[in-house]
Design a protein around this motif. Structure first.
Motif, short mmCIF file in Angstrom:
data_model
loop_
_atom_site.label_atom_id
_atom_site.label_comp_id
_atom_site.label_asym_id
_atom_site.label_seq_id
_atom_site.Cartn_x
_atom_site.Cartn_y
_atom_site.Cartn_z
N LEU A 1 0.83 -1.20 0.00
CA LEU A 1 0.00 0.00 0.00
C LEU A 1 0.87 1.25 0.00
CD1 LEU A 1 -3.06 0.51 0.03
CD2 LEU A 1 -2.92 0.78 2.50
N ILE A 2 1.94 1.22 0.76
CA ILE A 2 2.88 2.35 0.78
C ILE A 2 3.51 2.52 -0.61
CG2 ILE A 2 5.06 3.18 1.74
CD1 ILE A 2 4.26 1.67 4.33
N GLY A 3 3.90 1.40 -1.22
CA GLY A 3 4.47 1.47 -2.56
C GLY A 3 3.48 2.00 -3.59
N GLN A 4 2.21 1.61 -3.46
CA GLN A 4 1.20 2.11 -4.39
C GLN A 4 1.00 3.61 -4.23
OE1 GLN A 4 -2.28 -0.31 -3.64
NE2 GLN A 4 -1.66 -1.87 -5.13
N PHE A 5 1.02 4.09 -2.98
CA PHE A 5 0.86 5.52 -2.75
C PHE A 5 2.02 6.29 -3.40
CE2 PHE A 5 1.68 9.39 -0.33
CZ PHE A 5 0.43 9.99 -0.33
N ALA A 6 3.23 5.82 -3.18
CA ALA A 6 4.39 6.48 -3.78
C ALA A 6 4.32 6.42 -5.31
CB ALA A 6 5.68 5.82 -3.28
N GLY A 7 3.84 5.29 -5.84
CA GLY A 7 3.71 5.17 -7.29
C GLY A 7 2.64 6.08 -7.86
N ASN A 8 1.55 6.30 -7.10
CA ASN A 8 0.47 7.17 -7.59
C ASN A 8 0.89 8.63 -7.62
OD1 ASN A 8 -1.63 5.36 -8.25
ND2 ASN A 8 -2.09 5.07 -6.09
N ILE A 9 1.86 9.01 -6.80
CA ILE A 9 2.39 10.37 -6.89
C ILE A 9 2.99 10.60 -8.27
CG2 ILE A 9 4.14 11.96 -5.97
CD1 ILE A 9 3.72 10.73 -3.24
N ASN A 10 3.56 9.54 -8.84
CA ASN A 10 4.17 9.62 -10.18
C ASN A 10 3.33 8.88 -11.24
OD1 ASN A 10 6.40 11.20 -9.59
ND2 ASN A 10 7.65 9.44 -9.01
N ASN A 11 2.03 8.79 -11.02
CA ASN A 11 1.17 8.06 -11.96
C ASN A 11 0.92 8.92 -13.20
OD1 ASN A 11 -0.72 6.45 -13.25
ND2 ASN A 11 -1.74 5.88 -11.35
N PHE A 12 1.85 8.85 -14.12
CA PHE A 12 1.82 9.71 -15.31
C PHE A 12 0.73 9.30 -16.29
CE2 PHE A 12 3.21 10.60 -19.64
CZ PHE A 12 3.50 11.95 -19.58
N ASN A 13 0.57 7.98 -16.52
CA ASN A 13 -0.29 7.50 -17.60
C ASN A 13 -1.74 7.93 -17.46
OD1 ASN A 13 1.87 6.25 -18.84
ND2 ASN A 13 1.48 4.26 -17.91
N VAL A 14 -2.31 7.75 -16.27
CA VAL A 14 -3.74 8.04 -16.09
C VAL A 14 -4.04 9.50 -16.38
CG1 VAL A 14 -5.64 8.07 -14.43
CG2 VAL A 14 -4.04 6.16 -14.45
N ILE A 15 -3.22 10.40 -15.84
CA ILE A 15 -3.46 11.84 -16.03
C ILE A 15 -3.21 12.24 -17.48
CG2 ILE A 15 -2.82 14.15 -15.28
CD1 ILE A 15 -4.10 12.53 -13.08
#
Length: 290
Positions: free
Chosen positions: A205-219
Motif C-alpha cells: 500500500l505504501i508502494g502504491q501511494f508512492a507510485g500514484n504520486i508519479n502516476n503519469f499514464n492516467v493523467i
C-alpha cells in the motif's frame, strides 16, 4: 546501474543549477551555471509559486484518493467474491481481472472517448433519459472525479487478487472461535480480517501511494492535464507534478525548472517511503525475527 540509473539522476540534478531552457539550449547556445536561481524563482515569483503549491496539493490529494479507492474497492470485491454461498467464484475472479489484463494505454484512450461530453456514449445515453450529462473532462471538478473513477476501475483488480490470497490464509479457527463468543460480522471484520490484510499489504500500500504520486499514464492519457488553468504556468487543473514536469521540459523547454521539480518529487517520495516503511509492523516484526 551507473549508466541507466545513477548518471541520469546526477545529470538531472545538475540541470537544476543551470539556465538550461528553450532560449539557452546546446548546441546553439551554451548553458551557464546559475546556482540556486531556479529554486528561488520557483518559490519567489508569485505565479510560479502559486502553480507549484496548487499542483502539489492536487498531487497529494490524487495520491491519497487513488490509493484508498483502489485498495478498498478491491477489498470490497474480494469480500463479496469470498462470501459463503457464492457460486462460480473462479468465473467472477476472472471477470473482475479483465480491467487489469487489458493494457492501460488502450483502456484510458477508450475511456477518454466514453467520457467525451459532446460525442461520448455516456452523455448520449443520459440524454435519452432526459439527463444532461456533465462536462466530464472540461469542468475542473468533474475532470478530477472522472480520473479517480477511471483509476478505480483500472486499479481495483490487483488489490482484489492480493486480498483474496490473504483471506484464504487466515485460519478458520479464529472465525469459529469468535462466532462461539457471539461476535458480529462487523466485529470479525474489524478484529480479524482487516488487521490480517493490513499486516501483509501495508508495504504494498505504501508502494502504491508512492507510485500514484508519479502516476503519469492516467493523467496524461485521460485528461492531458486539462482543463486549462489560466492562473497556472504551463499546467492544467488535473496536472500532477510529474505531468507538469513533462509539460515544462518536453513541451515548453523549461528544463531547469523541470529538474527542480524532479528533485522535490524525489525528496517527497523518499521521506514518505522511509518514514512509512520504518513504522510498518510487518518490517519491524521481521527485524525482531532476525
Amino acid at each position: 546501474m551507473f549508466f541507466f540509473s545513477v548518471l541520469p539522476i546526477i545529470f538531472s540534478v545538475m540541470i537544476a543549477f543551470t539556465n538550461y531552457n528553450n532560449t539557452h539550449e546546446p548546441p546553439g547556445k551554451l548553458v551557464d551555471w546559475q546556482g540556486f536561481r531556479a529554486f528561488k524563482e520557483l518559490f519567489s515569483l508569485s505565479q510560479w509559486a502559486h502553480t507549484f503549491f496548487g499542483v502539489f496539493t492536487w498531487t497529494m490529494t490524487w495520491a491519497v484518493l487513488s490509493t484508498f479507492t483502489t485498495f478498498f474497492g478491491g477489498f470490497a470485491v474480494a469480500l463479496l467474491v469470498q462470501q459463503k454461498g457464492i457460486r462460480f467464484k473462479s468465473l467472477f475472479r476472472a471477470i473482475y481481472m479483465v480491467p487489469f489484463a487489458i493494457p492501460a494505454f488502450l483502456s484510458l484512450l477508450i475511456m477518454r472517448n466514453l467520457f467525451n461530453a459532446q460525442f461520448g456514449p455516456i452523455n448520449s445515453t443520459l440524454l435519452k433519459f432526459g439527463i444532461v450529462g456533465p462536462e466530464w473532462l472540461s469542468d475542473p471538478f468533474w475532470a478530477k472525479a472522472t480520473i479517480v473513477i477511471v483509476n478505480l476501475w483500472l486499479g481495483f483488480p490487483l488489490s482484489m487478487l492480493l486480498i483474496i490470497g490473504i483471506l484464504t490464509t487466515i485460519p478458520r479457527d479464529l472465525y469459529e472461535a469468535s462466532e462461539v463468543d457471539g461476535a458480529s460480522a462487523l466485529y470479525k471484520f474489524r478484529k480479524i480480517t482487516f488487521p490480517s490484510v493490513m499486516f501483509s499489504l501495508s508495504p504494498i500500500l505504501i508502494g502504491q501511494f508512492a507510485g500514484n504520486i508519479n502516476n503519469f499514464n492516467v493523467i496524461f492519457l485521460l485528461s492531458g492535464g486539462g482543463p486549462t488553468n489560466s492562473e497556472y504556468q504551463f499546467a492544467g487543473h488535473t496536472d500532477i507534478l510529474i505531468t507538469w514536469l513533462y509539460s515544462l521540459s518536453i513541451t515548453n523547454g523549461r528544463y531547469n525548472f523541470a529538474a527542480v521539480i524532479s528533485i522535490f518529487l524525489f525528496i517527497i517520495i523518499a521521506i514518505f517511503a522511509l518514514f512509512s516503511f520504518r513504522r510498518t509492523r510487518s518490517f519491524r516484526e521481521d527485524d525482531l525475527l532476525r
